[in-house]
Design a protein around this motif. Sequence first.
Motif, mmCIF file in Angstrom:
data_model
loop_
_atom_site.group_PDB
_atom_site.id
_atom_site.type_symbol
_atom_site.label_atom_id
_atom_site.label_comp_id
_atom_site.label_asym_id
_atom_site.label_seq_id
_atom_site.Cartn_x
_atom_site.Cartn_y
_atom_site.Cartn_z
ATOM 1 N N UNK A 35 0.828 -1.208 0.000
ATOM 2 C CA UNK A 35 0.000 0.000 0.000
ATOM 3 C C UNK A 35 0.864 1.260 0.000
ATOM 4 N N UNK A 36 1.978 1.217 0.734
ATOM 5 C CA UNK A 36 2.840 2.406 0.748
ATOM 6 C C UNK A 36 3.498 2.622 -0.598
ATOM 7 N N UNK A 37 3.868 1.516 -1.251
ATOM 8 C CA UNK A 37 4.459 1.607 -2.581
ATOM 9 C C UNK A 37 3.461 2.206 -3.564
ATOM 10 N N UNK A 38 2.217 1.780 -3.450
ATOM 11 C CA UNK A 38 1.182 2.300 -4.351
ATOM 12 C C UNK A 38 1.018 3.802 -4.140
ATOM 13 N N UNK A 39 1.030 4.219 -2.881
ATOM 14 C CA UNK A 39 0.877 5.657 -2.612
ATOM 15 C C UNK A 39 2.018 6.445 -3.258
ATOM 16 N N UNK A 40 3.230 5.965 -3.102
ATOM 17 C CA UNK A 40 4.371 6.687 -3.690
ATOM 18 C C UNK A 40 4.309 6.666 -5.211
ATOM 19 N N UNK A 42 1.650 6.484 -7.104
ATOM 20 C CA UNK A 42 0.610 7.390 -7.609
ATOM 21 C C UNK A 42 1.081 8.844 -7.531
ATOM 22 N N UNK A 43 1.753 9.178 -6.439
ATOM 23 C CA UNK A 43 2.253 10.548 -6.324
ATOM 24 C C UNK A 43 3.293 10.831 -7.415
ATOM 25 N N UNK A 53 -5.230 11.168 -10.610
ATOM 26 C CA UNK A 53 -5.875 9.859 -10.576
ATOM 27 C C UNK A 53 -6.866 9.866 -9.412
ATOM 28 N N UNK A 55 -9.109 9.235 -6.317
ATOM 29 C CA UNK A 55 -8.952 8.339 -5.158
ATOM 30 C C UNK A 55 -9.798 7.076 -5.301
ATOM 31 N N UNK A 56 -11.024 7.251 -5.785
ATOM 32 C CA UNK A 56 -11.950 6.099 -5.806
ATOM 33 C C UNK A 56 -11.527 5.033 -6.808
ATOM 34 N N UNK A 57 -10.580 5.363 -7.695
ATOM 35 C CA UNK A 57 -10.138 4.352 -8.672
ATOM 36 C C UNK A 57 -8.863 3.633 -8.227
ATOM 37 N N UNK A 58 -8.304 4.017 -7.074
ATOM 38 C CA UNK A 58 -7.115 3.311 -6.588
ATOM 39 C C UNK A 58 -7.570 1.937 -6.112
ATOM 40 N N UNK A 59 -7.107 0.926 -6.800
ATOM 41 C CA UNK A 59 -7.671 -0.400 -6.639
ATOM 42 C C UNK A 59 -6.719 -1.393 -7.277
ATOM 43 N N UNK A 60 -6.647 -2.634 -6.764
ATOM 44 C CA UNK A 60 -5.756 -3.615 -7.376
ATOM 45 C C UNK A 60 -5.951 -3.729 -8.899
#
Lengths: 78, 486
Positions: A35-40, A42-43, A53, A55-60
């Motif tokens: 999850x932390x990797x995904x946050x970085x 996306x940023x 992008x 927020x509601x589309x952040x998904x596997x």
Amino acid sequence: MKEKIRRFIFQELIFVAEPEKFSDDDNLLDAGLDSMGIMRLIMFIEEQFGVTLPDVEIDPDNVHSINALEQWILRHKA
Amino acid sequence: MMNLITGFLEQCRKLPDKIAFCEENRSLSYAEFRQQVEQLASFLQHNRKTSQPIAILLERGIDAAIAIYAVLMSGTSYLPLDVKNPLFRLQLIIADAQPEFVIGKDVRPDWLNDSVGWVEQSEPPQNGESLMGFGYHLYPSYENQSESIAAILYTSGSTGTPKGVALSHAAMLNFSNWAAQTFKLNPQDKMASLAPFHFDLSVFDLFSGLSSGASVYFIPAKLTLSPSRLTAWLSENQISCWYTVPSLLSFLAFKGALDITPLPFLKKLLFAGEVFPTPHLIRLAQLLPNVDLYNLYGPTETNVCCYWQVDRTKLQPEQAIPIGVSACGAKLKIAENDELLVACANNFSGYWQQGQLLPRDSSEPYRTGDKVSLNNNGEYCYHGRLDRMLKCSGYRVEPAEIETVLNQIAGVETCAVIGMHDASSGQRPAAALVLKNADSLAEIVKTAREKLPAYMMPCKFKVLAALPVLSNGKTDTLALHPLFDD
């Protein structure tokens, strides 16, 4: 675009022994993207490519592979 | 005599129909939970021949909670295993802990040593029929055992192998009661639970929660990758209290759609396990203006011994937040080397090694290995480690444990592991290797991945002709750091 994303993921987020053998369809989540990797990630993407992008589309479904990421970004680039 | 489950049993009498635990497709009232706990407990009590711990190899959720309470009720200690650990590490832990049984799902795994019993946790029985066909009477052996060991939590060991932190009923109860009172838990509370049971954060959910009559909702694991869905889940379930790790709260603050999904039911948010970057905390505090935020601190050996209620007026982006003031009645002291010393009823009883407790001298304070100072408000501030220990995604990681695993791999001559600073996970291990064959790195990495849990896996490998050494012959780990800066 894919190249920049690849480089960021394999240099900053997860370690794979031979990144050149990791295909654009291989599963990033299985390879250790958390999850932390995904946050970085996306940023990084938002800053590099000037997209927002939602927020509601952040998904596997949207982050599981390099191809999925590219498709997701392209949908918001237009 | 109070022990870790007395509070729960009392709530069973007061609130039998209240929801105790809830997961995706299942919920159990206090009475239903107790019934399932007692069935498994009576089975364990009548089949046990020793007082060795009982290991639990189950995913976080209701079944694992039943197993934990059943083990305690049967009169021995629980040892929660991380189902995500590689077999190699599970086998190491089981060989060291020497549990009498492992409780798990389905058939006995073939890697499990013959000397360890396997208890299959089967589907809940119909119409009160006893579990596994055993209808034993349960002896009240859960009375009068405040000094006996309730839990053994394995963590990374500086000698190179995992070590078990043994916690007594009295120690865990001291924390559980403190937390229930300090955070005013009550039967109206709906608590979210995400911490795996081998993490000490789970003590709050499992014991502070149920002794207060609260309902505990397990967060579906997949939601940690979809922050806005996690926010929606917190909202739909009307969660009022949650104890979790800063990294996930950062993710929620930045990507959790908290601006469009306010969480009116959320009252208390507690976090621990790693440093919360202040800019992230400021953002979270702004998005959740009515939530009380608490920074909790303490190694597994002491559980929470220090805490700080976030004072929004004092948050400065460039300034780390304090770990605060004494919690759980801890007597805190700073040693000459700036190390935090903790004397507290929470303190562990000793390390569990080779199947038994090596008792520690309980008159001595615990040396945390953490460097601290006091600020002008009399609050403690954390300044990192005095030794090599790393904090990776909230997990404690000893470089020595990674080095031991890497050194066992055939192509590795020698190695050294250091921590690289990482913006999101605190630190990540990186490994410098000296190889026997120059071309075998890919194989070595593959083997390492099979033997190390993901959070211990080095994020970078560097092959060197030789490790840099200090004049005393020891590896110069400081000289390794610049090699990874690219």
